[in-house]
Each structure stands twice: as structure tokens, then as C-alpha cells.
Design an enzyme around this catalytic site. Structure first.
Site, PDB file in Angstrom:
ATOM      1  N   ASN A  61       0.866  -1.178   0.000  1.00 26.72           N
ATOM      2  CA  ASN A  61       0.000   0.000   0.000  1.00 26.72           C
ATOM      3  C   ASN A  61       0.907   1.234   0.000  1.00 26.72           C
ATOM      4  O   ASN A  61       1.514   1.542   1.024  1.00 26.72           O
ATOM      5  CB  ASN A  61      -0.892  -0.067   1.250  1.00 26.72           C
ATOM      6  CG  ASN A  61      -1.714   1.196   1.452  1.00 26.72           C
ATOM      7  OD1 ASN A  61      -1.806   2.049   0.571  1.00 26.72           O
ATOM      8  ND2 ASN A  61      -2.320   1.304   2.626  1.00 26.72           N
ATOM      9  N   TRP A  62       0.999   1.875  -1.154  1.00 29.36           N
ATOM     10  CA  TRP A  62       1.892   3.049  -1.239  1.00 29.36           C
ATOM     11  C   TRP A  62       1.315   4.257  -0.507  1.00 29.36           C
ATOM     12  O   TRP A  62       1.999   5.240  -0.307  1.00 29.36           O
ATOM     13  CB  TRP A  62       2.129   3.425  -2.710  1.00 29.36           C
ATOM     14  CG  TRP A  62       3.000   2.482  -3.475  1.00 29.36           C
ATOM     15  CD1 TRP A  62       3.523   1.299  -3.033  1.00 29.36           C
ATOM     16  CD2 TRP A  62       3.461   2.641  -4.826  1.00 29.36           C
ATOM     17  NE1 TRP A  62       4.266   0.718  -4.024  1.00 29.36           N
ATOM     18  CE2 TRP A  62       4.248   1.516  -5.142  1.00 29.36           C
ATOM     19  CE3 TRP A  62       3.276   3.624  -5.809  1.00 29.36           C
ATOM     20  CZ2 TRP A  62       4.858   1.351  -6.384  1.00 29.36           C
ATOM     21  CZ3 TRP A  62       3.871   3.455  -7.047  1.00 29.36           C
ATOM     22  CH2 TRP A  62       4.658   2.327  -7.334  1.00 29.36           C
ATOM     23  N   LYS A  63       0.030   4.220  -0.184  1.00 28.96           N
ATOM     24  CA  LYS A  63      -0.656   5.380   0.421  1.00 28.96           C
ATOM     25  C   LYS A  63      -0.444   6.599  -0.464  1.00 28.96           C
ATOM     26  O   LYS A  63      -0.403   6.462  -1.682  1.00 28.96           O
ATOM     27  CB  LYS A  63      -0.175   5.587   1.862  1.00 28.96           C
ATOM     28  CG  LYS A  63      -0.268   4.298   2.688  1.00 28.96           C
ATOM     29  CD  LYS A  63      -0.055   4.475   4.149  1.00 28.96           C
ATOM     30  CE  LYS A  63      -0.171   3.118   4.825  1.00 28.96           C
ATOM     31  NZ  LYS A  63      -0.062   3.174   6.264  1.00 28.96           N
ATOM     32  N   HIS A 116      -9.413   0.597   5.278  1.00 27.54           N
ATOM     33  CA  HIS A 116      -8.125   0.833   5.934  1.00 27.54           C
ATOM     34  C   HIS A 116      -8.356   1.782   7.109  1.00 27.54           C
ATOM     35  O   HIS A 116      -9.191   2.683   7.028  1.00 27.54           O
ATOM     36  CB  HIS A 116      -7.126   1.435   4.932  1.00 27.54           C
ATOM     37  CG  HIS A 116      -5.739   1.479   5.480  1.00 27.54           C
ATOM     38  ND1 HIS A 116      -5.336   2.451   6.368  1.00 27.54           N
ATOM     39  CD2 HIS A 116      -4.674   0.655   5.301  1.00 27.54           C
ATOM     40  CE1 HIS A 116      -4.071   2.208   6.703  1.00 27.54           C
ATOM     41  NE2 HIS A 116      -3.651   1.134   6.072  1.00 27.54           N
ATOM     42  N   GLU A 126      -6.837   4.268   8.140  1.00 26.42           N
ATOM     43  CA  GLU A 126      -6.695   5.692   7.818  1.00 26.42           C
ATOM     44  C   GLU A 126      -7.965   6.222   7.161  1.00 26.42           C
ATOM     45  O   GLU A 126      -8.364   7.363   7.390  1.00 26.42           O
ATOM     46  CB  GLU A 126      -5.468   5.899   6.910  1.00 26.42           C
ATOM     47  CG  GLU A 126      -4.169   5.718   7.695  1.00 26.42           C
ATOM     48  CD  GLU A 126      -2.990   5.214   6.868  1.00 26.42           C
ATOM     49  OE1 GLU A 126      -3.020   5.322   5.634  1.00 26.42           O
ATOM     50  OE2 GLU A 126      -2.030   4.697   7.482  1.00 26.42           O
ATOM     51  N   GLU A 145      -4.973  -5.447  10.735  1.00 25.06           N
ATOM     52  CA  GLU A 145      -3.976  -4.395  10.923  1.00 25.06           C
ATOM     53  C   GLU A 145      -4.235  -3.667  12.236  1.00 25.06           C
ATOM     54  O   GLU A 145      -5.056  -2.732  12.284  1.00 25.06           O
ATOM     55  CB  GLU A 145      -4.057  -3.376   9.780  1.00 25.06           C
ATOM     56  CG  GLU A 145      -3.764  -3.943   8.426  1.00 25.06           C
ATOM     57  CD  GLU A 145      -3.237  -2.867   7.480  1.00 25.06           C
ATOM     58  OE1 GLU A 145      -2.131  -3.055   6.967  1.00 25.06           O
ATOM     59  OE2 GLU A 145      -3.914  -1.840   7.296  1.00 25.06           O
ATOM     60  N   GLY A 178       2.661   2.002  10.792  1.00 23.63           N
ATOM     61  CA  GLY A 178       3.596   3.118  10.639  1.00 23.63           C
ATOM     62  C   GLY A 178       4.337   3.494  11.912  1.00 23.63           C
ATOM     63  O   GLY A 178       4.983   4.537  11.985  1.00 23.63           O
ATOM     64  N   SER A 210       3.770  -2.361  10.358  1.00 24.40           N
ATOM     65  CA  SER A 210       5.220  -2.407  10.552  1.00 24.40           C
ATOM     66  C   SER A 210       5.829  -3.773  10.206  1.00 24.40           C
ATOM     67  O   SER A 210       6.757  -4.233  10.871  1.00 24.40           O
ATOM     68  CB  SER A 210       5.590  -1.994  11.985  1.00 24.40           C
ATOM     69  OG  SER A 210       5.165  -0.663  12.228  1.00 24.40           O
ATOM     70  N   GLY A 253       2.945  -1.231   4.280  1.00 25.12           N
ATOM     71  CA  GLY A 253       2.936   0.210   3.992  1.00 25.12           C
ATOM     72  C   GLY A 253       4.344   0.692   3.700  1.00 25.12           C
ATOM     73  O   GLY A 253       4.857   0.568   2.589  1.00 25.12           O
ATOM     74  N   GLY A 254       5.001   1.232   4.725  1.00 28.98           N
ATOM     75  CA  GLY A 254       6.324   1.838   4.569  1.00 28.98           C
ATOM     76  C   GLY A 254       7.315   0.987   3.792  1.00 28.98           C
ATOM     77  O   GLY A 254       8.002   1.483   2.883  1.00 28.98           O
TER      78      GLY A 254
END
Ligand code: PGA
Length: 250
Positions: free
Chosen positions: A9-11, A96, A98, A167, A173, A213, A234-235
Site C-alpha cells: 500500500n503506497w498510500k 483501511h 486511515e 492491521e 507506521g 510495521s 505500507g512503509g
């Protein structure tokens, strides 16, 4: 057979050229280890079409990060499931944390999004996860149970196309990943809910991913657990080496 998946997920990261560079790096270095182990990338909308063209000769699949609840119409700024489908998207994130927190997406809306995606034969990756307060109070199982509730309204046929991603919000993150045991405990719980609400065979075939993470250094341990079928990243999905390192741990 239960599918193993690592989805990135590049966000809201990577401008167009950065996205193309990362895509090319992934294509050059990706070696599918097994047809049952799928690599998926969910970039921002602006990258999808160009990436679809680069992926034509490749086993990497495209995912969206969001879609609208309606089929089409006067919804300025929004993107429909049909539009995602038209550029070759096969998967799409739904719910998600977010989106739930910053865009106030509720269960009814998430259900509509899932219906739109399924109507276009796109597999929803449905995200659930508790906040730190919930876990401290011991309410994490209840939160997950509540968040899953909307899925039981789906027919068995539709439900089997849904991928679930657990998640924990406190792990996203933050660098504070859930332990493999904490992940396994919740994944097993999710699978038991599916068995109860759908049936044993459907539960056994469901892919349940862990996100929060996840890194090349902890992926193998997480993926070694019997109910952890991959990860939502993510990251670490923003670096080709890290992302592929996680895939190789599947
Ligand atoms: P993270 O994000 O890997 O950066 O923790 C996971 C996610 O939000 O899907």
C-alpha cells in the site's frame, strides 16, 4: 487452496516518475516463487494505468486503495470500481484504518464499496484492527468481531472473493509490530468467526493478511504462523528490496 499474498500500500507517496521507477525496479527483481504466492501493488490512482502497461508481461497484480460507493455519477473527485476495472485492477483495499479515521468511513459505506468491487470482479482486501486503547482494555476481540459483522451479509460466493487484512492500528507506521503470537491469535479468531458464519471449508480457504510495521526482518516469523497468509505492507513497500524481501519470506 488458500492463497498467499503480499500486498503493498503506497498510500499518498510517490509522484508519477517515482512510481514508474519503483515499478521498474520491482519488475526487474521480482522472481515469482510459486503461482499460489501473489504480489500485489496498490499505488495512488494516477499510477494505475501506466503500471498496468508495465505489468503486462509480469505476474505482479494491481490493486486500488479506494473506490466510491456508487456506480457512477456526480461525485467530484471520486473513482468508481468500474474505472479501476477498466485499467486492470484486480484487488482493492476497503476499510483501511486511515480511511476509517480521516474520512469517517462507516460500515454501511464499506459494505457498499465491497458490493461495487464484487460487481466488477475486483477482490476487496478488507482491513480491520483495534486501537491501542482497545487492546489495553482487553477489547480487541470484540472490536474485530464488530468490524467483521458487515461481511456476514455477503453470500458465500461473494464472501469467498474477500481477503481480510488484520492491521492493529497501534502497529501501523509506528515500527511497533504485533508479535507473531499476537497476530496468530487474532487471525485464528477471524478464521473461527468465518467458520461459524460461513462454513469450515470457506474459513480454511480464506486468506488473512497481517499489516502493521511488517519488514523483511520480521516477515518470516509472522508468515510462519498457521493462520497468517501474507501481509499488507505500507512503509516497506516503498523500497523494492524491502518489499521483495517480504515477498520472499512467504
Ligand atoms: P506500515 O503500514 O507497514 O507502514 O505499518 C501498513 C498499512 O497501513 O497497510
Amino acid at each position: 487452496m488458500r492463497k498467499k499474498i503480499v500486498a503493498g500500500n503506497w498510500k499518498m507517496n510517490n509522484n508519477f516518475q517515482e512510481g514508474i521507477d519503483l515499478t521498474n525496479e520491482l519488475i526487474e527483481n521480482f522472481k515469482p516463487t510459486d503461482l499460489n504466492k501473489q504480489l500485489v501493488v496498490c499505488p495512488p490512482f494516477i499510477h494505475l494505468n501506466a503500471m498496468a502497461e508495465l505489468f503486462t508481461e509480469n505476474e505482479i497484480r494491481l490493486g486500488g486503495q479506494n473506490c466510491h460507493t456508487s456506480e457512477k455519477g456526480a461525485y467530484t473527485g471520486e473513482v468508481s470500481a468500474e474505472m479501476l476495472k477498466s485499467v486492470g485492477v484486480r484487488y482493492c483495499l476497503v476499510g483501511h484504518s486511515e480511511r476509517r479515521a480521516y474520512f469517517f468511513e462507516d460500515d454501511q459505506e464499506l459494505f457498499q464499496k465491497i458490493k461495487q468491487l464484487l460487481a466488477k470482479d475486483i477482490q476487496p482486501i478488507f482491513c480491520c484492527g483495534e486501537m491501542l486503547e482497545d487492546r489495553k482494555e482487553g477489547g480487541h476481540f470484540d472490536v474485530i468481531e464488530d468490524q467483521l459483522e458487515l461481511l456476514w451479509k455477503l453470500s458465500k460466493t461473494d464472501f469467498q472473493k474477500v481477503i481480510i487484512a488484520y492491521e492493529p492500528v497501534w502497529a501501523i507506521g509506528t515500527g511497533q509490530t504485533a508479535t507473531a503470537e499476537q497476530a496468530q491469535e487474532i487471525h485464528k479468531f477471524i478464521r473461527s468467526r468465518i467458520a461459524k458464519k460461513m462454513d469450515e471449508a470457506i474459513a480454511d480457504n480464506a486468506s488473512i493478511l497481517y499489516g502493521g510495521s511488517c519488514k523483511p526482518t520480521n516477515a518470516a516469523e509472522l508468515f510462519s504462523k498457521p493462520d497468517v497468509d501474507g501481509g499488507l505492507i505500507g512503509g516497506a513497500a516503498l523500497e523494492a528490496n524491502d518489499f521483495l524481501g517480504i515477498y520472499n519470506a512467504l
